[in-house]
Scaffold this active site. Structure first.
Site, PDB file in Angstrom:
ATOM      1  N   HIS B  35      19.146   5.430   4.725  1.00 51.03           N
ATOM      2  CA  HIS B  35      18.549   4.289   5.413  1.00 51.03           C
ATOM      3  C   HIS B  35      19.496   3.093   5.305  1.00 51.03           C
ATOM      4  O   HIS B  35      19.568   2.460   4.254  1.00 51.03           O
ATOM      5  CB  HIS B  35      17.206   3.949   4.787  1.00 51.03           C
ATOM      6  CG  HIS B  35      16.167   5.024   4.956  1.00 51.03           C
ATOM      7  ND1 HIS B  35      16.265   6.244   4.343  1.00 51.03           N
ATOM      8  CD2 HIS B  35      15.018   5.055   5.676  1.00 51.03           C
ATOM      9  CE1 HIS B  35      15.210   6.991   4.675  1.00 51.03           C
ATOM     10  NE2 HIS B  35      14.446   6.297   5.472  1.00 51.03           N
ATOM     11  N   GLY B 124      10.201   4.706  -3.796  1.00 57.85           N
ATOM     12  CA  GLY B 124      10.254   5.362  -2.494  1.00 57.85           C
ATOM     13  C   GLY B 124       8.880   5.356  -1.867  1.00 57.85           C
ATOM     14  O   GLY B 124       8.698   4.821  -0.770  1.00 57.85           O
ATOM     15  N   PRO B 125       7.894   5.939  -2.541  1.00 58.64           N
ATOM     16  CA  PRO B 125       6.526   5.792  -2.052  1.00 58.64           C
ATOM     17  C   PRO B 125       6.179   4.302  -2.096  1.00 58.64           C
ATOM     18  O   PRO B 125       6.171   3.691  -3.170  1.00 58.64           O
ATOM     19  CB  PRO B 125       5.713   6.613  -3.051  1.00 58.64           C
ATOM     20  CG  PRO B 125       6.715   7.525  -3.726  1.00 58.64           C
ATOM     21  CD  PRO B 125       7.984   6.737  -3.766  1.00 58.64           C
ATOM     22  N   LEU B 126       5.942   3.737  -0.956  1.00 61.52           N
ATOM     23  CA  LEU B 126       5.908   2.272  -0.872  1.00 61.52           C
ATOM     24  C   LEU B 126       4.817   1.657  -1.731  1.00 61.52           C
ATOM     25  O   LEU B 126       3.725   2.182  -1.860  1.00 61.52           O
ATOM     26  CB  LEU B 126       5.795   1.850   0.588  1.00 61.52           C
ATOM     27  CG  LEU B 126       7.055   2.188   1.392  1.00 61.52           C
ATOM     28  CD1 LEU B 126       6.874   1.845   2.871  1.00 61.52           C
ATOM     29  CD2 LEU B 126       8.275   1.458   0.839  1.00 61.52           C
ATOM     30  N   ASP B 162       8.774  -5.196   3.729  1.00 65.34           N
ATOM     31  CA  ASP B 162       7.456  -5.407   4.328  1.00 65.34           C
ATOM     32  C   ASP B 162       6.514  -4.250   4.027  1.00 65.34           C
ATOM     33  O   ASP B 162       5.311  -4.443   3.875  1.00 65.34           O
ATOM     34  CB  ASP B 162       7.595  -5.543   5.843  1.00 65.34           C
ATOM     35  CG  ASP B 162       8.450  -6.726   6.224  1.00 65.34           C
ATOM     36  OD1 ASP B 162       8.008  -7.854   5.981  1.00 65.34           O
ATOM     37  OD2 ASP B 162       9.558  -6.514   6.740  1.00 65.34           O
ATOM     38  N   ASN B 192      12.646  -9.213   6.765  1.00 66.25           N
ATOM     39  CA  ASN B 192      13.446  -8.947   7.965  1.00 66.25           C
ATOM     40  C   ASN B 192      12.608  -8.745   9.220  1.00 66.25           C
ATOM     41  O   ASN B 192      13.145  -8.538  10.299  1.00 66.25           O
ATOM     42  CB  ASN B 192      14.404  -7.765   7.739  1.00 66.25           C
ATOM     43  CG  ASN B 192      13.647  -6.491   7.392  1.00 66.25           C
ATOM     44  OD1 ASN B 192      12.536  -6.258   7.867  1.00 66.25           O
ATOM     45  ND2 ASN B 192      14.246  -5.650   6.555  1.00 66.25           N
ATOM     46  N   HIS B 266      16.216   0.876  10.290  1.00 67.71           N
ATOM     47  CA  HIS B 266      15.444   1.267   9.104  1.00 67.71           C
ATOM     48  C   HIS B 266      15.918   2.600   8.543  1.00 67.71           C
ATOM     49  O   HIS B 266      16.303   2.691   7.390  1.00 67.71           O
ATOM     50  CB  HIS B 266      13.948   1.335   9.432  1.00 67.71           C
ATOM     51  CG  HIS B 266      13.139   1.902   8.318  1.00 67.71           C
ATOM     52  ND1 HIS B 266      12.699   1.145   7.268  1.00 67.71           N
ATOM     53  CD2 HIS B 266      12.735   3.176   8.046  1.00 67.71           C
ATOM     54  CE1 HIS B 266      12.041   1.917   6.407  1.00 67.71           C
ATOM     55  NE2 HIS B 266      12.052   3.151   6.862  1.00 67.71           N
ATOM     56  N   GLU B 414      -7.818   0.658  -9.364  1.00 61.01           N
ATOM     57  CA  GLU B 414      -7.317   1.845 -10.050  1.00 61.01           C
ATOM     58  C   GLU B 414      -5.836   2.099  -9.747  1.00 61.01           C
ATOM     59  O   GLU B 414      -5.073   2.517 -10.620  1.00 61.01           O
ATOM     60  CB  GLU B 414      -8.141   3.077  -9.649  1.00 61.01           C
ATOM     61  CG  GLU B 414      -9.621   2.996 -10.017  1.00 61.01           C
ATOM     62  CD  GLU B 414     -10.453   2.249  -8.994  1.00 61.01           C
ATOM     63  OE1 GLU B 414      -9.912   1.846  -7.932  1.00 61.01           O
ATOM     64  OE2 GLU B 414     -11.655   2.051  -9.239  1.00 61.01           O
ATOM     65  N   PHE B 440     -12.341   8.666  -9.053  1.00 65.06           N
ATOM     66  CA  PHE B 440     -11.478   7.553  -8.648  1.00 65.06           C
ATOM     67  C   PHE B 440     -10.002   7.830  -8.955  1.00 65.06           C
ATOM     68  O   PHE B 440      -9.133   7.043  -8.575  1.00 65.06           O
ATOM     69  CB  PHE B 440     -11.939   6.244  -9.281  1.00 65.06           C
ATOM     70  CG  PHE B 440     -13.336   5.870  -8.889  1.00 65.06           C
ATOM     71  CD1 PHE B 440     -13.796   6.097  -7.594  1.00 65.06           C
ATOM     72  CD2 PHE B 440     -14.217   5.305  -9.796  1.00 65.06           C
ATOM     73  CE1 PHE B 440     -15.095   5.766  -7.226  1.00 65.06           C
ATOM     74  CE2 PHE B 440     -15.513   4.968  -9.434  1.00 65.06           C
ATOM     75  CZ  PHE B 440     -15.957   5.210  -8.149  1.00 65.06           C
ATOM     76  N   HIS B 464     -16.713  11.426 -16.396  1.00 66.31           N
ATOM     77  CA  HIS B 464     -17.736  11.770 -15.407  1.00 66.31           C
ATOM     78  C   HIS B 464     -17.196  12.893 -14.533  1.00 66.31           C
ATOM     79  O   HIS B 464     -17.023  12.768 -13.336  1.00 66.31           O
ATOM     80  CB  HIS B 464     -18.120  10.529 -14.596  1.00 66.31           C
ATOM     81  CG  HIS B 464     -18.862   9.493 -15.409  1.00 66.31           C
ATOM     82  ND1 HIS B 464     -18.398   9.022 -16.613  1.00 66.31           N
ATOM     83  CD2 HIS B 464     -20.031   8.856 -15.197  1.00 66.31           C
ATOM     84  CE1 HIS B 464     -19.249   8.137 -17.101  1.00 66.31           C
ATOM     85  NE2 HIS B 464     -20.260   8.027 -16.276  1.00 66.31           N
ATOM     86  N   HIS B 476     -19.740  10.924  -6.409  1.00 62.26           N
ATOM     87  CA  HIS B 476     -19.212  10.667  -7.744  1.00 62.26           C
ATOM     88  C   HIS B 476     -19.049  11.933  -8.579  1.00 62.26           C
ATOM     89  O   HIS B 476     -18.762  11.847  -9.767  1.00 62.26           O
ATOM     90  CB  HIS B 476     -20.106   9.661  -8.478  1.00 62.26           C
ATOM     91  CG  HIS B 476     -19.931   8.251  -7.973  1.00 62.26           C
ATOM     92  ND1 HIS B 476     -20.100   7.917  -6.661  1.00 62.26           N
ATOM     93  CD2 HIS B 476     -19.571   7.105  -8.602  1.00 62.26           C
ATOM     94  CE1 HIS B 476     -19.870   6.613  -6.503  1.00 62.26           C
ATOM     95  NE2 HIS B 476     -19.545   6.103  -7.666  1.00 62.26           N
ATOM     96  N   ARG B 523     -19.538  13.091 -18.888  1.00 57.33           N
ATOM     97  CA  ARG B 523     -20.453  11.985 -19.168  1.00 57.33           C
ATOM     98  C   ARG B 523     -21.583  12.471 -20.071  1.00 57.33           C
ATOM     99  O   ARG B 523     -22.064  11.755 -20.935  1.00 57.33           O
ATOM    100  CB  ARG B 523     -21.051  11.478 -17.855  1.00 57.33           C
ATOM    101  CG  ARG B 523     -22.090  10.388 -18.050  1.00 57.33           C
ATOM    102  CD  ARG B 523     -22.976  10.244 -16.825  1.00 57.33           C
ATOM    103  NE  ARG B 523     -23.642   8.954 -16.788  1.00 57.33           N
ATOM    104  CZ  ARG B 523     -24.512   8.586 -15.854  1.00 57.33           C
ATOM    105  NH1 ARG B 523     -24.790   9.412 -14.862  1.00 57.33           N
ATOM    106  NH2 ARG B 523     -25.089   7.407 -15.891  1.00 57.33           N
TER     107      ARG B 523
END
Lengths: 666, 666
Positions: B35, B124-126, B162, B192, B266, B414, B440, B464, B476, B523
């Site tokens: 890139h 890398g993972p934004l 960005d 940019n 990019h 989280e 979660f 849980h 849940h 739980r």
């Protein structure tokens, strides 16, 4: 705080709110479980909305042009259930309320998608509901553009607590809603400044008013225990052409002295002592689950308030030209337009005749484009990966100025995309497609779960599906994602081996109505493996014999998906040359394969033959098909950055290795 | 835009930035992949930081008090690699640059955690990088509180595009950083206004300056191609006691006429034609990978600039009282304090002697509390689930006013927690624990992957864990999460069956240094199943025979985890009563079991016996242990809302059903 109760004979919104409070408390006490804070704190807000503004008819819960109400703070579900019961929804009778949180009731711990009972979407995982609402508001504008104000013109309201607003997904959808200027979207923020952990100022400094304004929202702040003020604010919100947020200052657990304005109100237990104290405090003299006639009537009237409006709408719908009427009805039934299947058949024919090795994602993009031409309700988006996935193509964007667009610029916001897709889907009238890299499916993973749980469709296209992406390296090489997606109940994971299977995957995805589909695409070219023309969708069986053993009874069975099917075919060539009759099974979908009868599965899997699975991913789950003694050629850890061919060699995903795994077991 | 190049003989920051640009382009062209937009656009910003402000010594990459630099926009990795090479990091020699994106190099497509080469974290993972940076800044303040300004007092810089700012996680960590007033944190925003899909205004309306200010940040806006202005802004940022964001207006792909300020910059390919044009445009006359001596020297000087400061720091460290010095060294080595194991042994003894059925999450909370007493670097947090998980206990919070606190109020965020934990971990000196509900974990799932990929520790407590939560319902109730976590390479998933196994799980979690651990907690109360006292950690083998068959050779083997171990034990009682000698195997960790030798595994699994797996979760993966002919008692879909006992009966997870599965196969 001392709370004033009304004791004169007239019924006003405050009285009506008390009915919500006590019904909710009675149900929670009876269930010995549930979150009291929200129904107590939000009762005035909800009353203002349901009695003055919300366009609905409890006798016709699925009226297409009803306003949508999303109870995003799903833990406070008794607020919603009380409202629906009081308004007279047939499927929310008093037995449902009495059986709150009992197995088999319509009143689960958290609201579960059930439109005929008035539950518009499943909520509970925080942030999902408000994001669904943004998707609903998009769907409304799209359908409004097609059918006009007479047929589709409604608001979407979302009731949100602090928790939803803290989740990252909130920022994503607040940004999108403001950017798209979704003026018929209203968030009612239950600003009680208290969460389960305590005062919000333990974790929040941000000014929410500034935050929403900075995202292009219209914002008001009111006393959330003054229903008239809330009603007036909603009226003003409806007038503004921006999305609106109304900050309603409330007290969590309002009316119950022990828990009011206390963190214990969020999810703590309440008892009859608490309800007795609340009765005393709020001047409520009625027995549990009992409501005086005038209040019951007032609520019933609120539930029937929209009947005449609905009838007028029905008359307008009936007056539409027949073709428009038929089209609207088709969309509301969720049926595809006639003739769409031809697109699939044509593509299969074209792909079968071609020798081109086409990247999976490019074939998928071609299918999307072709289908979009004949399925006008198909709406697409690919968060900042339009070029890499080619899933925009001819579509023009849906923008604040052009509601006829069918491509959504989500920005780099995968989680928003997934939840907005779910919102569009449950709104009705839209077939939603979302595309991103398979590694980023993690960012939107919970939305896949919710779609599967709601049993609603949704086409999730996940590209760049393995080490086959090469040089971008292990951060972008999904090795565990096929397994993790297959783990989601009611999710179909389709990993086509070539363009023909890709066309079949899209066929399956379009047909599915009771759950989501993940279409897994390679970035690298896929050798054509399906060379004979047939109209039957072979992928629909989940797994099938692509190449039968030759020269004798089958001794080995190679099972593969996606880009590794051609590795298996090459291994078959090696084994056949060694006089080992070997079959190759393509398994684009484990879920569909599991749905076949045992005899078919046994036949395909080749009972008694040596079995080896081939997939550029972790083994988890493959033992079901290859057995404890079977072989597996794939990944045992993360990938690496390098040339694709180097990587396949490095990790040993080669025809030679597959053949060795077989011969070692013969 | 016409770009002025410097042609006189002196070397200034603009010249130094050109060196980054050409080195990066040469590497990208050679790799035929990469890139270009970021190294071209961000070169001036990075030069200002690395030559004027960043405290580091390229000769000692792991100097504990170095400033941290996080390249959050990881796709633009050549910016980072060029900087590290130019500054003289030994492990980032010219061969690494020439082998950009080649298998086996230190220069993967996206930066991979490699502190001895100057890569502080995997990006890398934004959004992950900026969130890691917030965690690093927390770690710095915690250690500063313990050791004082002489020993720990550094800045953390994150370079963000960005994309990172659009991701939901950005909102979460911007909020937390402002709330905690992390004044030694500086974000350099490469503003940019262009992403892969095109101009950012396609998807963004929000004013980032207002956004950060509203979160309590100090904000400046500068010309990102004016290194002097950037340097001045960094100086001002360092003076302010709030976290700082510097909006640096830049042009993506700066200097390459074809792609400058275009979306193609990019991630699009560049060729020698582009670099020729850039040479012409920027007045660069040197051959690929070549640098004039004065520029090379200037960069080398920048890399050595911090040597004397590091030496002074070393002298201060050496002058510390011996105990303090030893403690600091211990933390930097990532070793636990002497005697901590006694906490585990004591707990095991106590739990073995008790008959109390203790909820898994409560036992886990007790272990955390006990360990926190003896492990001062243990830092905890439980996003708004402090009460439900009891994982705060005696700890006081880490706040803007109290850096001695050890509990972080993450709010309902989280994803931020997971990524901040990773940041604290790679900073060093911290053992980080994060607790939330298992459902979660989806929201923070990618952070688990990154920890596993980086091979760094981290204790993730997920509570849980099944339908055993009861009335809160299927939203849940995690049914697919054990499988999806087990799918992550290098993740240990521990699901203890009782409090004794919980103590063992914490023992394993504390010992692990090369990857993360997920501790899965119920739980509901767990019946004690380990009744004999032993110091050996039986869970360390992953699976072990908890109850051997009696009355003859083993005919059946029941394999179970967590709360279902007691179901298996009850089934064993039924089977033994039917004279079927039956063993129960507890399998708290599949990963650890897989690491045992084949003979042990065969013995435990009971080769040739009827095998049935029992787990209140989906079957995926269990076939590896029960075989294709084995049985499985668990979930085949989502759960439901209801009483726990009702749910176990409803879904057939009972001792009777387990016994039937066995007898049907005898």
């Amino acid at each position: 705080m001392n709370i004033q109760s009304k004791t004169n004979g007239t019924v006003d919104m405050r009285d009506m709110a008390q009915a919500i409070r006590f019904l909710s408390m009675d149900a929670i006490v009876r269930a010995q479980d549930g979150h009291p804070g929200t129904p107590l704190g939000g009762a005035d807000i909800a009353t203002a909305l349901f009695t003055r503004h919300l366009k609905f008819d409890a006798a016709a819960p699925e009226w297409p042009d009803r306003d949508r109400f999303v109870h995003s703070a799903g833990h406070g579900s008794m607020l919603l259930y009380s409202l629906l019961h009081l308004c007279g929804y047939e499927e929310m009778g008093i037995d449902e309320i009495r059986n709150f949180r009992v197995l088999g009731s319509n009143t689960a711990g958290h609201p579960e998608y059930h439109p005929s009972a008035g539950i518009e979407t499943t909520t509970g995982p925080l942030g999902q509901g408000i994001a669904n609402a943004v998707g609903m508001a998009v769907a409304e504008r799209i359908l409004n553009h097609r059918f006009g104000d007479d047929i589709v013109d409604h608001y979407t309201y979302a009731y949100t607590g602090d928790g939803c607003l803290m989740e990252g997904i909130a920022a994503e959808v607040i940004a999108i809603a403001g950017h798209l200027k979704l003026g018929k979207l209203v968030f009612l923020w239950d600003d009680n400044r208290m969460t389960d952990d305590g005062p919000t100022d333990q974790a929040v400094s941000e000014d929410q008013v500034v935050r929403f304004e900075n995202n292009g929202w219209h914002v008001q702040s009111v006393d959330g225990h003054d229903p008239e003020a809330v009603a007036a604010a909603i009226a003003a919100a409806k007038q503004d052409d921006r999305p609106s947020m109304i900050a309603c200052r409330t007290f969590i657990g309002y009316g119950v002295p022990r828990i009011q304005n206390d963190r214990a109100a969020h999810g703590g237990k309440i008892t009859t002592e608490d309800t007795d104290a609340a009765r005393e405090n709020l001047g409520w003299t009625h027995a549990p689950f009992e409501l005086p006639g005038d209040l019951a009537q007032a609520w019933h009237n609120a539930g029937a308030r929209g009947a005449s409006e609905r009838e007028a709408w029905q008359a307008r719908l009936d007056a539409l030209p027949a073709a428009d009427r038929a089209e609207f009805d088709r969309l509301m039934r969720g049926e595809l337009p006639e003739g769409w299947e031809q697109v699939i058949l044509d593509a299969k024919r074209r792909y079968t005749e071609s020798d081109e090795a086409k990247p999976g994602i490019r074939a998928s993009g071609e299918m999307l484009s072709a289908l979009a031409d004949v399925i006008p309700e198909l709406i697409s988006g690919a968060p900042d990966l339009e070029a890499a996935t080619q899933h925009k193509r001819q579509m023009r964007p849906f923008t604040r100025d052009d509601r006829g667009g069918r491509y959504i610029h989500y920005g780099v916001r995968e989680h928003a995309m997934g939840a907005m897709m779910n919102g569009m889907t449950v709104h009705g009238g839209i077939r939603s497609v979302g595309t991103t890299f398979l590694v980023f499916s993690d960012y939107m993973r919970h939305t896949l779960r919710v779609a599967a749980l709601m049993r609603v469709p949704g086409v999730f296209v996940f590209s760049h599906d393995s080490i086959g992406i090469g040089k971008n390296g292990p951060t972008h090489q999904p090795v565990e994602y096929l397994a993790s997606l297959r783990a989601i109940p009611n999710m179909w994971v389709l990993r086509p081996a070539d363009a023909v299977e890709m066309a079949e995957a899209w066929d399956l995805a379009m047909r599915r109505s009771d759950g989501p589909v993940s279409i897994i695409c390679s970035r690298q070219p896929l050798d054509p493996v399906r060379r004979t023309q047939e109209d039957e969708n072979l992928s629909a069986r989940g797994g099938y014999v692509l190449a039968e053993a030759e020269g004798g009874a089958r001794r080995a069975t190679l099972l593969a998906t996606g880009s590794e099917v051609s590795v298996a075919l090459a291994a078959r060539d090696l084994l056949q040359a060694q006089r080992v009759p070997t079959a190759v099974v393509s398994m684009p979908s484990w879920e569909l394969f599991e749905a076949q009868d045992a005899a078919y599965r046994r036949e395909v899997l080749g009972d008694g033959t040596v079995r080896v699975g081939v997939e550029a991913a972790v083994r988890l789950g493959w033992d079901r098909y290859v057995g404890m003694e079977g072989g597996f050629v794939g990944m045992s850890g993360f990938g690496a950055s390098g040339d694709v061919a180097d990587l396949y060699r490095h990790f040993g995903i080669t025809a030679e290795r597959v053949a060795e795994e077989v011969t070692a077991r013969l």
